[in-house]
Design an enzyme around this catalytic site. Structure first.
Site, PDB file in Angstrom:
ATOM      1  N   ARG A 243       0.857  -1.179   0.000  1.00 15.06           N
ATOM      2  CA  ARG A 243       0.000   0.000   0.000  1.00 15.06           C
ATOM      3  C   ARG A 243       0.896   1.232   0.000  1.00 15.06           C
ATOM      4  NH1 ARG A 243      -3.253  -2.621  -1.778  1.00 15.06           N
ATOM      5  NH2 ARG A 243      -5.311  -3.236  -1.000  1.00 15.06           N
ATOM      6  N   GLU A 272      -2.356   8.415  -4.246  1.00 12.62           N
ATOM      7  CA  GLU A 272      -2.669   7.534  -5.361  1.00 12.62           C
ATOM      8  C   GLU A 272      -4.017   7.940  -5.949  1.00 12.62           C
ATOM      9  OE1 GLU A 272      -3.514   2.843  -5.936  1.00 12.62           O
ATOM     10  OE2 GLU A 272      -1.648   3.311  -4.877  1.00 12.62           O
ATOM     11  N   HIS A 291      -0.430   0.850 -10.031  1.00  8.90           N
ATOM     12  CA  HIS A 291      -1.159  -0.142  -9.232  1.00  8.90           C
ATOM     13  C   HIS A 291      -1.677  -1.285 -10.115  1.00  8.90           C
ATOM     14  CE1 HIS A 291      -3.618  -0.518  -5.244  1.00  8.90           C
ATOM     15  NE2 HIS A 291      -3.250  -1.711  -5.710  1.00  8.90           N
TER      16      HIS A 291
END
Length: 333
Positions: A243, A272, A291
């Protein structure tokens, strides 16, 4: 004319057909059609009166959303392994089952994390740009040198399913594998994977590559920061496929710019998405991808299938195939 008695669900993004088609055919489904996630006010409006919610990591599921959804909401099925976007205790208090897609993306994510490690080590993004910029004039003995991966020391922070798959891949490169985790693997598992548990300090100091596979918790938030970077080798490369907030982006920028560590490869970031003008993207030794660690056809399809199965099970008050809060039905039925 009979009324539609099918359960009402909201799906916050288009997902692969393996999961979407059963949902559309068996429920009264409202599917958000845009590539970008629904804005917060629209999300709150769409969840009113639903029986089930198929959420993505970009959807914050908190008391405000649960209040708007109403007491008939039975399940939140997250299209992801992680669930830090969901207030799980709040769901449990309300008797709402929470599901994730654990297990199906382990190997695919490990593949991508190891690919990032190798790309950063061999400076492939820099080499690609070198060719595209028409700078390639001849073979050079000192051109774009990087560290070997084989026989290097790999440090794995977080030795769950994905961390262990990384260790398996490292064995093929004859790497020495150290890992740091609160919970030790069994001696048999360590022997099978060729891994040794060590303290965080030892892993940081000894590793040529460090790859992150921890959950995002208050304890792991900004685990990688100015202090931890300073304890790494100057030649070390950091990989993050866990993460984004596990890494402090400002401290990472300083560490990369000042030669505290040699490089980084990130599948996840804070913030993000990472803006195109972010300072990390100005550094040649920082590889960032959007991602995509689980982005294979098969894996994303399997994630959709499990997310749909979780949704159906939860709406029927049945155990979810991939349960985040299995004690929920003991709290309220």
């Amino acid at each position: 004319m009979t009324s539609d008695t099918r359960p009402r669900v909201f799906v916050s993004r288009i997902i692969p057909d393996e999961g979407l088609q059963p949902i559309v055919s068996q429920t009264k489904a409202d599917v958000w059609q845009d590539d970008l996630p629904p804005p917060r006010d629209e999300l709150l409006r769409r969840v009113e009166g639903i029986d089930g919610f198929l959420a993505l990591l970009t959807d914050k599921v908190d008391d405000e959303l649960l209040d708007r959804a109403g007491p008939q909401l039975k399940v939140v099925s997250n299209y992801a392994v992680g669930f830090d976007n969901i207030d799980v205790p709040a769901c449990t208090r309300r008797g709402i089952a929470v599901g994730n897609t654990a297990g199906v993306l382990t190997e695919t994510t490990a593949d991508c994390a190891f690919a990032l490690l190798m790309a950063a080590a061999r400076r492939l993004p820099e080499a690609y740009d070198y060719v595209r910029q028409d700078r390639w004039k001849t073979w050079g003995p000192l051109l774009l040198l990087g560290p070997d991966v084989h026989h290097a020391t790999l440090g794995i922070l977080g030795f769950g399913r994905i961390g262990r798959e990384i260790a398996k891949r490292a064995r093929g490169f004859d790497m020495e594998v150290l890992y740091y985790d609160v919970y030790p693997a069994s001696p048999e598992e360590e022997a099978r994977l060729g891994a040794r548990r060590a303290s965080l300090d030892e892993v940081l100091a000894a590793s040529d590559f460090i790859t992150l596979h921890v959950n995002l918790t208050p304890e792991t938030h900004h685990l990688m920061n100015r202090n931890t970077f300073a304890r790494m080798k100057p030649s070390a490369i950091l990989v993050n496929a866990s993460r984004g907030p596990v890494v402090d982006p400002d401290d990472l920028f300083d560490a990369l710019r000042n030669g505290v560590i040699a490089g980084a490869a990130l599948d996840v970031t804070e913030p993000e998405p990472l803006p195109g003008n972010h300072k990390l993207l100005t550094l040649p030794n920082c590889l960032v991808v959007p991602h995509v660690a689980s982005a294979s056809f098969a894996t994303r399809g399997n994630m959709a299938k499990i997310a749909a199965e979780n949704l159906f099970a939860g709406m029927q008050r049945q155990p979810l195939p991939s349960f985040v809060n299995p004690d929920v039905y003991q709290v309220r039925v």
